[in-house]
Design a protein around this motif. Structure first.
Motif, PDB file in Angstrom:
ATOM      1  N   LEU A  76       0.317  -1.086  -0.118  1.00  0.00           N
ATOM      2  CA  LEU A  76       0.457   0.348   0.002  1.00  0.00           C
ATOM      3  C   LEU A  76       0.612   1.401  -0.257  1.00  0.00           C
ATOM      4  N   ALA A  77       1.909   0.857   0.306  1.00  0.00           N
ATOM      5  CA  ALA A  77       3.021   2.272   0.721  1.00  0.00           C
ATOM      6  C   ALA A  77       3.093   3.009  -0.816  1.00  0.00           C
ATOM      7  N   LEU A  78       2.868   2.316  -1.612  1.00  0.00           N
ATOM      8  CA  LEU A  78       3.051   2.010  -3.166  1.00  0.00           C
ATOM      9  C   LEU A  78       2.055   3.095  -4.000  1.00  0.00           C
ATOM     10  N   TYR A  79       0.617   3.083  -2.990  1.00  0.00           N
ATOM     11  CA  TYR A  79      -0.722   4.325  -2.927  1.00  0.00           C
ATOM     12  C   TYR A  79      -0.529   5.170  -1.902  1.00  0.00           C
ATOM     13  N   LYS A  80       0.645   5.777  -1.712  1.00  0.00           N
ATOM     14  CA  LYS A  80       0.696   7.089  -0.965  1.00  0.00           C
ATOM     15  C   LYS A  80       0.555   7.948  -1.590  1.00  0.00           C
ATOM     16  N   GLY A  81      -0.241   9.432  -0.785  1.00  0.00           N
ATOM     17  CA  GLY A  81      -0.703  10.568  -1.829  1.00  0.00           C
ATOM     18  C   GLY A  81      -1.737  10.206  -3.180  1.00  0.00           C
ATOM     19  N   LEU A  82      -2.555   8.892  -2.649  1.00  0.00           N
ATOM     20  CA  LEU A  82      -2.927   8.840  -3.845  1.00  0.00           C
ATOM     21  C   LEU A  82      -4.211   9.549  -3.825  1.00  0.00           C
ATOM     22  N   GLY A  83      -4.512   9.743  -2.442  1.00  0.00           N
ATOM     23  CA  GLY A  83      -5.609  10.597  -1.984  1.00  0.00           C
ATOM     24  C   GLY A  83      -5.536  12.201  -2.343  1.00  0.00           C
ATOM     25  N   ALA A  84      -4.523  13.090  -2.212  1.00  0.00           N
ATOM     26  CA  ALA A  84      -4.476  14.055  -3.291  1.00  0.00           C
ATOM     27  C   ALA A  84      -4.838  14.281  -4.429  1.00  0.00           C
ATOM     28  N   VAL A  85      -4.515  12.644  -5.210  1.00  0.00           N
ATOM     29  CA  VAL A  85      -4.051  13.223  -6.468  1.00  0.00           C
ATOM     30  C   VAL A  85      -5.970  12.742  -7.139  1.00  0.00           C
ATOM     31  N   VAL A  86      -6.140  11.980  -6.260  1.00  0.00           N
ATOM     32  CA  VAL A  86      -8.090  11.309  -6.605  1.00  0.00           C
ATOM     33  C   VAL A  86      -8.602  12.684  -6.692  1.00  0.00           C
ATOM     34  N   THR A  87      -8.390  13.510  -5.560  1.00  0.00           N
ATOM     35  CA  THR A  87      -9.165  14.468  -4.737  1.00  0.00           C
ATOM     36  C   THR A  87      -8.817  15.871  -6.351  1.00  0.00           C
ATOM     37  N   GLY A  88      -7.932  15.458  -6.743  1.00  0.00           N
ATOM     38  CA  GLY A  88      -7.798  17.256  -7.016  1.00  0.00           C
ATOM     39  C   GLY A  88      -7.881  16.364  -9.095  1.00  0.00           C
ATOM     40  N   ILE A  89      -8.148  15.187  -9.483  1.00  0.00           N
ATOM     41  CA  ILE A  89      -8.090  14.803 -10.604  1.00  0.00           C
ATOM     42  C   ILE A  89      -9.511  15.127 -11.326  1.00  0.00           C
ATOM     43  N   VAL A  90     -10.485  15.345 -10.816  1.00  0.00           N
ATOM     44  CA  VAL A  90     -11.409  15.560 -11.543  1.00  0.00           C
ATOM     45  C   VAL A  90     -11.408  17.190 -11.602  1.00  0.00           C
ATOM     46  N   PRO A  91     -11.277  18.292 -11.696  1.00  0.00           N
ATOM     47  CA  PRO A  91     -11.504  19.764 -11.565  1.00  0.00           C
ATOM     48  C   PRO A  91      -9.747  19.890 -12.719  1.00  0.00           C
TER      49      PRO A  91
END
Length: 327
Positions: A76-91
């Protein structure tokens, strides 16, 4: 004349760009984020600060760094920061595609409605700058802070400083001020501008040539995938040093009284003097491996979803006109 006008298909609206871009971005993030984490770790590595024995044990290859992260911190460490990316990916994707289309419409020929290759390049540059200021810079700062943490994701007692994207943003604003989220904004804008200028220009030209060569109005999805991947690889190659300097700046904490320019000069000088000029291209391989398939997925999903929504929009418009006719 009125009947002819009703048969002209409506141009895609902002909502279509928003939905198609968001779906494309989400698909791209989930598939390719581990590659971005490996890239960031490679860019942040500074073996000269370690003793020779410790430095020799640190893997230098893309797969070696990924394997080390999994072994020490969990998958799961490979997905660190994914939340920030997904949160901003739509806009981010909505701004990217909608602003690109908007700038393209401003640069189109008044008589033919066509846009030159230079016009596409300028529109891509504008789209990159727009998304960098609106979304990408704060998202990158949060993502890099999360990715830079070396903690186990399987040990509940190993509590990191930054727990998730929201907590990271809150901690940064509380400890360093809100402007820290825009650290490296100039470099991010420069990176995104070159990325999207090259990306959109090559993709649009490749697509035009492919459609003419095959005499097709619409390319199949696998060709969008291939063309998107090839065009996506061009950007990282053109601006690798910018991305490395930006990553170092955004990872570091802010110093009182330090301007953006002095921070840029200090980081650039430190890399060149202590690590050599090759360090500016550190992480280029994983970045290309991250961006190229990411753009391939983005363009394929975007084109497909946009086609579906255009078709649905046209059918809805046709049904509405039929109902009005027989009402």
């Amino acid at each position: 004349m009125g009947e002819t006008k009703s048969n002209v298909p409506a141009k895609p609206t902002l909502s279509i760009h928003l939905f198609a871009g968001g779906a494309a971005g989400l698909s791209e993030a989930i598939c390719c984020h581990p590659l971005d984490t490996i890239k960031v770790r490679m860019q942040l590595r500074n073996s000269r600060r370690l003793n020779p024995d410790a430095a020799a044990k640190i893997p230098k290859s893309f797969f070696g760094v990924g394997q080390r992260i999994v072994q020490r911190e969990g998958v799961l460490a490979l997905y660190k920061g994914l939340g920030a990316v997904v949160t901003g990916i739509v806009p981010k994707m909505a701004i990217r595609f909608s602003s690109f289309e908007l700038y393209k419409s401003w640069l189109a020929n008044n008589d033919t409605g066509k846009v030159s290759t230079m016009g596409v390049f300028v529109a891509g540059t504008g789209a990159g700058i727009t998304e960098a200021i609106a979304v990408v810079t704060p998202m990158d700062v949060i993502k890099i802070r999360l990715q830079a943490q070396r903690h186990s994701t399987v040990d509940p007692l190993d509590v990191p400083k930054y727990r998730n994207a929201i907590h990271t943003a809150y901690t940064i604003i509380k400890e360093e001020g809100p402007m820290t989220l825009y650290k490296g904004v100039a470099l991010t804008a420069l990176r995104q501008a070159t990325n999207q200028a090259v990306n959109f220009t090559f993709y649009q030209e490749f697509k035009r040539i492919a459609r003419q060569f095959q005499n097709l109005d619409e390319l199949p999805s696998y060709q969008h995938l291939i063309l998107g991947g090839v065009s996506g690889a061009m950007g990282p190659i053109s601006n690798a040093p910018i991305d490395t300097i930006k990553t170092r700046i955004q990872k570091s904490t802010s110093l009182p009284g330090e301007s953006g320019w002095s921070r840029f000069v200090n980081v650039t000088r430190e890399i060149a003097q202590k690590e050599g000029y090759k360090a500016f291209y550190r992480g280029l391989t994983p970045r290309v491996l991250r961006v190229a398939p990411g753009q391939a997925i983005t363009f394929m999903v975007y084109e497909k979803v946009k086609t579906w929504m255009d078709l649905w929009n046209s059918r809805s418009q046709h049904m509405r006109l039929s109902n009005e006719k027989y009402a």
